[in-house]
Design a protein around this motif. Structure first.
Motif, mmCIF file in Angstrom:
data_model
loop_
_atom_site.group_PDB
_atom_site.id
_atom_site.type_symbol
_atom_site.label_atom_id
_atom_site.label_comp_id
_atom_site.label_asym_id
_atom_site.label_seq_id
_atom_site.Cartn_x
_atom_site.Cartn_y
_atom_site.Cartn_z
ATOM 1 N N ASP A 286 -4.810 4.095 6.809
ATOM 2 C CA ASP A 286 -4.711 3.740 5.380
ATOM 3 C C ASP A 286 -3.991 2.399 5.226
ATOM 4 N N ILE A 287 -2.868 2.319 5.901
ATOM 5 C CA ILE A 287 -1.984 1.162 5.731
ATOM 6 C C ILE A 287 -2.594 -0.095 6.365
ATOM 7 N N VAL B 17 -4.650 10.518 -1.510
ATOM 8 C CA VAL B 17 -5.077 10.822 -0.139
ATOM 9 C C VAL B 17 -5.626 12.247 -0.014
ATOM 10 N N GLN C 65 8.962 9.771 4.461
ATOM 11 C CA GLN C 65 7.787 9.123 5.052
ATOM 12 C C GLN C 65 8.134 7.903 5.906
ATOM 13 N N PHE D 153 0.852 -1.201 0.000
ATOM 14 C CA PHE D 153 0.000 0.000 0.000
ATOM 15 C C PHE D 153 0.882 1.243 0.000
ATOM 16 N N SER D 154 0.465 2.245 -0.786
ATOM 17 C CA SER D 154 1.112 3.549 -0.658
ATOM 18 C C SER D 154 0.148 4.647 -1.070
ATOM 19 N N GLY D 155 0.442 5.851 -0.634
ATOM 20 C CA GLY D 155 -0.432 6.984 -0.935
ATOM 21 C C GLY D 155 0.358 8.183 -1.413
ATOM 22 N N ILE D 156 -0.303 9.002 -2.219
ATOM 23 C CA ILE D 156 0.297 10.276 -2.625
ATOM 24 C C ILE D 156 -0.777 11.351 -2.516
ATOM 25 N N GLN D 157 -0.354 12.514 -2.050
ATOM 26 C CA GLN D 157 -1.315 13.601 -1.874
ATOM 27 C C GLN D 157 -1.653 14.283 -3.200
ATOM 28 N N HIS E 114 -5.841 13.697 3.624
ATOM 29 C CA HIS E 114 -4.581 14.250 4.133
ATOM 30 C C HIS E 114 -4.348 15.661 3.577
ATOM 31 N N TYR F 166 -2.284 13.554 11.499
ATOM 32 C CA TYR F 166 -1.989 13.097 10.137
ATOM 33 C C TYR F 166 -1.426 11.670 10.085
ATOM 34 N N VAL G 114 7.836 3.990 -0.031
ATOM 35 C CA VAL G 114 7.793 5.465 0.070
ATOM 36 C C VAL G 114 9.206 6.011 -0.081
ATOM 37 N N VAL H 226 5.263 -1.005 2.612
ATOM 38 C CA VAL H 226 4.853 0.344 2.214
ATOM 39 C C VAL H 226 6.011 1.027 1.489
ATOM 40 N N MET I 194 -2.766 8.085 8.288
ATOM 41 C CA MET I 194 -1.858 7.329 7.409
ATOM 42 C C MET I 194 -1.740 5.877 7.905
HETATM 43 N N1 TRP Z 1 1.898 11.004 3.960
HETATM 44 C C1 TRP Z 1 2.294 10.539 2.670
HETATM 45 C C2 TRP Z 1 3.050 11.688 1.954
HETATM 46 O O1 TRP Z 1 2.870 12.834 2.243
HETATM 47 C C3 TRP Z 1 1.108 10.126 1.831
HETATM 48 C C4 TRP Z 1 0.391 8.966 2.432
HETATM 49 C C5 TRP Z 1 -0.835 8.975 3.021
HETATM 50 C C6 TRP Z 1 0.859 7.622 2.498
HETATM 51 N N2 TRP Z 1 -1.186 7.720 3.457
HETATM 52 C C7 TRP Z 1 -0.176 6.869 3.135
HETATM 53 C C8 TRP Z 1 2.030 6.994 2.075
HETATM 54 C C9 TRP Z 1 -0.030 5.512 3.383
HETATM 55 C C10 TRP Z 1 2.167 5.626 2.322
HETATM 56 C C11 TRP Z 1 1.145 4.886 2.979
HETATM 57 O O2 TRP Z 1 3.830 11.415 1.096
#
Ligand code: TRP
Ligand code: AMP
Length: 324
Positions: free
Chosen positions: A132-133, A39, A147, A4-8, A42, A125, A143, A141, A129
């Motif tokens: 999410d994970i 995300v 992060q 899992f990963s996220g990008i704003q 976030h 925050y 990143v 994860v 996160m």
């Molecule tokens: N906080 C991360 C960033 O600013 C983005 C993010 C949100 C994220 N939830 C996540 C990254 C879960 C990995 C897993 O880059």
């Protein structure tokens, strides 16, 4: 293995996002079960315009897809479309020590930056996160370095929850790229390239003329030797890293290629390498920009799949925490 990963969805993607995070996504999606999230919740922790957020979310989706995220292989969705994220975040709040949140580097930096109206979302925050994970029983994860601390906190939170309520969550671990985990600013190579400092960035979808202009103007170090020395020559070391990542050539090979040549020759060649490597991505993005319905459909299918995993985790969490 679940990834899992996220990008704003705040501002355009830059080559730091690409080399730190997205390149890992592309490798992982070939063999693992990947979930990638835009995300938007976030993004609300810093001042933003509600009228432009929907467009930024769609843009982020287009950019992810153009960079090579394949909706046949990975789940791509928008965080706020799966309400379990906020529900789990609340519950995780109750097992997270405030002290852990206060010592997060990103919080320390941002709370200084937004001193005047510091909202609790900025402090909490990392809990969102972690939600999410953990919702996806994530093992890894991918990143960039900035992060890492947050992923380690997610691991601590998983452990605290499991200890208090019984084994529920997988304890996730971070994956950093071997090179490119921290791409530095083009204007100040002591700092990281950051979306919040636009002049520091080379964007993934900058046009060739802009790429050339920015690379030629990139701040470098005293001397004229092309040598990888992150302490004495952080600017050149950063550009060598970028060169190597986009060309596939090892750094010593590049040093050799530019022995007895100056910074200008090196930079000209680097600009060409980047322009060529990113050409297919620029093309794909232009094509996707005219296919909004298709992109929305991918996000909607992605949310459906994500929801089904998230709901099954939440069912267990509710049982374990006595919320029945
Ligand atoms: N906080 C991360 C960033 O600013 C983005 C993010 C949100 C994220 N939830 C996540 C990254 C879960 C990995 C897993 O880059
Ligand atoms: P963000 O743009 O903050 O949402 O970050 C998205 C992803 O890119 C995260 O995994 C970050 O760790 C990574 N990232 C951001 N900036 C950099 C950078 N300068 N170098 C390497 N990775 C980065």
């Amino acid at each position: 293995m679940r990834i899992f990963s996220g990008i704003q969805p705040t501002g355009a993607l830059h080559i730091g996002n690409y080399l730190g995070a997205i390149k890992q996504f592309l490798e992982l999606q070939e063999k693992e079960e990947c979930v990638f999230c835009i995300v938007d919740l976030h993004a609300m922790t810093i001042p933003y315009d509600p009228r432009t957020l929907p467009k930024n979310v769609l843009d982020a989706a287009v950019c992810y897809l153009a960079s090579g995220i394949d909706p046949e292989k990975s789940i791509l969705f928008v965080q706020s479309q799966v309400t379990e994220h906020t529900e789990l975040a609340w519950i995780l709040n109750t097992v997270t020590p405030v002290g852990d949140l206060l010592r997060m580097t990103q919080y320390k930096e941002k709370s200084r930056q937004f001193q005047k109206d510091l909202n609790a979302g900025l402090l909490n925050y990392p809990i969102l996160m972690a939600a999410d994970i953990l919702l996806y029983q994530t093992e890894v994860v991918p990143v960039g370095q900035d992060q890492q601390q947050h992923v380690e906190l997610a691991r601590t939170i998983a452990r605290a929850f499991n200890h208090r309520f019984g084994p529920t969550f997988v304890e996730p671990r971070v994956s950093l790229p071997k090179t490119g985990a921290k791409i530095l600013s083009l204007t100040d190579p002591k700092k990281k390239m950051s979306k919040s400092v636009p002049p520091s960035c080379l964007y993934l979808f900058d046009e060739p003329e802009i790429i050339e202009k920015k690379i030629m103007a990139a701040v470098t170090d005293l001397g004229r030797e092309i040598k990888f020395d992150p302490i004495k020559k952080p600017g050149i070391a950063n550009l060598l890293t970028v060169y190597s990542q986009f060309s596939g050539l090892a750094i010593p090979k590049i040093e050799k290629k530019f022995r007895n040549k100056g910074y200008a020759d090196f930079k000209k060649s680097l600009a060409q390498v980047i322009i060529e490597a990113l050409e297919p991505l620029r093309k794909k993005r232009k094509e996707l920009l005219s296919r909004e319905v298709y992109v929305r459909e991918i996000l909607s299918q992605g949310a459906k799949k994500a929801r089904s995993i998230a709901q099954s985790t939440m069912e267990e969490v509710r049982k374990k925490t006595g919320l029945v």
